[in-house]
Design a protein around this motif. Structure first.
Motif, short mmCIF file in Angstrom:
data_model
loop_
_atom_site.label_atom_id
_atom_site.label_comp_id
_atom_site.label_asym_id
_atom_site.label_seq_id
_atom_site.Cartn_x
_atom_site.Cartn_y
_atom_site.Cartn_z
N GLY A 312 37.38 37.94 34.12
CA GLY A 312 37.05 38.71 34.75
C GLY A 312 35.95 40.32 34.62
N GLN A 315 32.65 38.84 34.79
CA GLN A 315 31.95 38.43 36.08
C GLN A 315 30.58 39.36 36.37
OE1 GLN A 315 35.24 38.09 39.27
NE2 GLN A 315 36.26 36.02 38.59
N HIS A 316 31.53 40.58 35.70
CA HIS A 316 30.21 41.65 35.94
C HIS A 316 29.72 41.34 34.68
CE1 HIS A 316 28.89 45.30 36.95
NE2 HIS A 316 28.18 45.78 36.01
N GLN A 437 47.88 46.79 33.28
CA GLN A 437 48.04 46.07 35.01
C GLN A 437 48.69 46.65 35.77
OE1 GLN A 437 47.77 42.06 32.82
NE2 GLN A 437 45.43 42.30 33.95
N GLY A 442 45.04 48.07 40.65
CA GLY A 442 43.65 47.38 41.06
C GLY A 442 42.66 47.82 39.88
N ASP A 444 42.57 45.00 37.48
CA ASP A 444 41.83 43.86 37.33
C ASP A 444 40.70 43.69 38.00
OD1 ASP A 444 43.43 43.31 35.48
OD2 ASP A 444 44.53 41.44 37.16
N THR A 445 40.63 44.29 39.04
CA THR A 445 39.77 44.03 40.56
C THR A 445 38.00 45.22 39.68
OG1 THR A 445 41.18 44.73 41.62
CG2 THR A 445 38.32 45.06 42.84
N ALA A 448 36.15 44.05 36.73
CA ALA A 448 35.40 42.74 37.33
C ALA A 448 34.84 43.21 38.43
CB ALA A 448 36.11 41.76 38.55
N ALA A 449 34.69 44.36 38.29
CA ALA A 449 33.53 45.52 38.87
C ALA A 449 32.63 46.44 38.29
CB ALA A 449 33.93 46.42 40.49
#
Lengths: 503, 503
Positions: A312, A315-316, A437, A442, A444-445, A448-449
């Motif tokens: 994650g 990803q960003h 977690q 949210g 993990d989201t 990832a952002a």
């Protein structure tokens, strides 16, 4: 004066005294920071002298009878709040412990440490453990004396473990490291069956200034307050705190190793966030100090590994990294990068180990230290013991002492009981991160952002503000509802490496 | 023990004590250096507290009765060599002087200084001297008390002058500043008749990194040892020494003012060369400390002006500078550059003054301080007095208090008697440089070839190694064969400006 008023006045005296001692100790930290970052070459000798003088002053301030008297007066006194009571209890504990050391022992320890450090340097140069063994023998004898001075229940090693991680003992650690052996070994064996991951592209040329910028940006995004800290370059990365308003990190940059700077930034950033989150109002007092080495390390490793080596996170961050180093990374997909930075490979050197095999390095040191303390392992043959353990658990052949028993500085400094806190840090981190977690909607989201604010806020609420008010065991139970359990790390590792290696 | 052996043992005790105090004071210098260079914004409050704690410790170490006793034992004792005897004499003088101050006076001075500094800040903000006058009145009253505490012969101002420049008094300074008035005024008048020199090109864009490189190269060429020092950036350039092996300078870079960085580098470099040249063996002792402020300033100004603003210096350096900044300088010939950097222009602000009019700024402050001390100038009307002096001597109209009497921080700090050392520095520099030119074969040729080693060697032999062993007057006589004479500066200025302005 009423009794309560007198108590408060005494408490204020105590606080002032400890804060002045902290001023001197933090000044020593400034001198050391400067020594590692900016000191001109020829300044080293005088700096050593300055540090000796200031250390002596801090020591004399600490052992002054006025402080002892105040602690006696205040210990168990009524009219103090919970934090004040805890500060007094911990300060008294520290003071009494310090007082146990006979002057002759302190002097001998200082001399043997000096001798042993130089012997270690010499032995490394000659790549010959036998040159270190005589000093180490003396050192072990002294450390055994120290366990008697400090006192212990059960195993003598407990006395030393307790110095670095209050409450830790061989019962807890035998269990933890037995889990490492029994649960991680099969996982490692599975991974070793798989095709090795490709990671050569991490060792292409990564230009210095762009690495620096990437690291600074990461620190900012993590929430490290650069108006209450700064980053500089040093040979070995470290975090130092002069107070929660001035917490500094260092990093190093290797233009042929992208990972070196990046994870040192994130790791030290985790330490620094913890220090910036300690309560300023408790400056100089136990409740203003980090809980323990293990908890400190949990903060650096949570950021470094649970966050900073997660899919994650990248990803960003990875697209930005690709834009910074297109010549190296434009042809590497995210998955390839993610696998590369998590490559598992048994190796000889602890500080270069991956997140999984690392704990075998620590487990080996733990077993050896315990054995040295109870006499079941002899100093003389330590290199052979070492090499045998590495063969057994990591399936590597130690070619010489420099790549084996002489690799760490710790024993030459008399730091026995320190190593386990590294693994404890990872295991606490896994347990804390699992709790985060669960408790943060949210998370993990968000990660990832590129948004780490909810995580930091959670840490600031649940971990950072207590200082030594709780022990690490108490803190863990408070935050996660359970004592430390290796299972959290095991679950994390199993899931992560199953994904990566397709187990 | 024989008497001599006992004396040597006591001397060693004394030396150890002073060196430990020096360790603490130099640690304070590290804290201040860090504060001016790298301290994160939010760290300021705790840093202030740290500095207070360390200052108190240094003070308590200094006033401890053991030191006083040692000084009494050693003062006039036989069996010490000349330097040891001088160290004891000076330490005793320092100690006795320090002891003269009643605690109540010190406390009041500290309070009034604090008040007066904040009043000065406020008055500057409001551009209104009347807001500063009440605090200044209190300050002057205290400084008069201080002259009584210290004692003096002749004028009360002598007591304060002596604090910054041992041996300086109004007889010497009246003469010097009378020379400024009578000899420099006609020279200035002549220059003012001439067409103004063109210097706009010094304010084009000079890129930061290239300026930095030029400055560092100059420092190296001067002989500043960068393995025993370093340069950093700060708001106001300064030199600080932790010991002769660690002497640091700072500079600032204004991309629209080439001169700012360049001469601050050379100026601080001059201070730093002096500190690097002090005897390491005398660390912490009077003979290891700079002779005086005036002599310190002579070293910075000798390099800044006598060397760094000379035609010969730029004969070598200018082509390199042109290559660094061709866009600004390729069309400017050496003579145009040389004239520009030596432009004489009466102005309002001391710190921006040229080498010639600078001494009028100091003379005015000298007259005012003397008048404030003997009561012939009133605090209430000080801004009018100030403005009138500027009109009379520099032919400029002071538009407001910020550009007038409020421009310098010194009086708000209680620093009366400090300003004259700036001019003394220039005048000593001129006299020393004349001696150097006479004693060093081919000095001007060497400088014009970029070789400053013979000059540094001469300074290292004749000025730097003595510390406080000589007073400034004694040192001047020893080096030049004469007491301080304004004539050397006058000759230097006359020759320089006649060439430049075609007088």
């Amino acid at each position: 004066m009423s009794e309560n008023k007198a108590t408060i006045a005494s408490y204020n005296d105590y606080q002032t005294k400890l804060q002045k001692i902290a001023d001197v100790r933090n000044t020593l930290a400034v001198l050391s920071w400067d020594q590692e970052t900016y000191l001109p070459e020829k300044g080293a000798a005088f700096r050593g002298q300055q540090i000796t003088t200031l250390s002596t002053i801090a020591h004399e301030m600490y052992i002054a009878p006025e402080l002892e008297q105040l602690l006696q007066t205040l210990h168990g006194a009524e009219g103090l709040d919970a934090i004040q009571t805890k500060n007094i209890a911990l300060s008294k504990e520290d003071y009494d412990k310090n007082k146990k050391y006979p002057a002759a022992f302190v002097a001998e320890m200082s001399q043997v440490t000096n001798e042993s450090y130089h012997a270690w340097i010499k032995a490394r140069k000659a790549n010959d453990y036998s040159l270190f063994a005589p000093s180490l023998t003396k050192m072990i004898a002294l450390k055994k004396q120290e366990t008697d001075i400090l006192g212990y229940e059960g195993h003598p090693y407990n006395a030393l473990l307790n110095e670095y991680e209050k409450g830790a003992d061989v019962i807890q650690l035998d269990k933890v490291f037995n889990d490492v052996k029994t649960a991680l070994s099969p996982l490692l064996a599975q991974i070793e069956q798989k095709a090795p991951v490709q990671k050569d592209f991490l060792h292409l040329h990564y230009q210095r200034d762009r690495q620096w910028q990437f690291g600074i940006d990461l620190l900012k995004e993590m929430g490290y307050d650069l108006t209450a800290g700064r980053q500089d370059i040093s040979e070995h990365p470290f975090t130092t705190s002069f107070n929660p308003q001035d917490v500094r990190v260092t990093t190093r940059i290797d233009e042929n190793d992208f990972g070196n700077m990046t994870w040192s930034c994130i790791h030290e950033g985790g330490h620094a966030l913890y220090e910036q989150g300690l309560p300023t109002a408790q400056y100089g007092l136990p409740c203003g100090e980090a809980t323990s080495l293990g908890i400190h390390e949990s903060q650096s490793r949570l950021w470094e590994n649970n966050v900073g080596r997660s899919l994650g996170f990248w990803q960003h961050q990875y697209p930005r990294l690709q834009r910074l180093f297109p010549e190296n990374l434009s042809a590497v997909p995210l998955s390839g990068f993610y696998h590369a930075i998590n490559k598992v490979q048994p190796s000889l050197i602890r500080t270069e180990a991956d997140e999984l095999t690392y704990h075998f390095h620590i487990m080996i040191r733990y077993e050896i230290e315990k054995g040295l303390m109870d006499g079941s392992i002899a100093v003389k043959d330590l290199h052979h013991t070492w090499n045998e353990y590495y063969r057994q658990y990591l399936h590597v052949t130690v070619p010489d002492d420099v790549h084996g028993v002489l690799q760490d500085i710790h024993w030459s400094h008399g730091s026995f009981g320190y190593f386990p806190t590294y693994s404890l840090g990872s295991f606490y981190a896994a347990q804390f991160f699992a709790a985060a977690q669960q408790q943060i909607t949210g998370l993990d989201t968000a990660i990832a952002a590129g948004d780490y604010s909810s995580l930091l806020q959670w840490l600031r609420q649940h971990i950072h503000p207590f200082g030594r008010y709780y022990t690490s065991n108490e803190l863990c139970a408070k935050v996660t509802g359970k004592p430390l359990e290796f299972g959290y790390f095991l679950d994390y590792a199993k899931k992560k490496y199953s994904d990566i290696y397709g187990l």
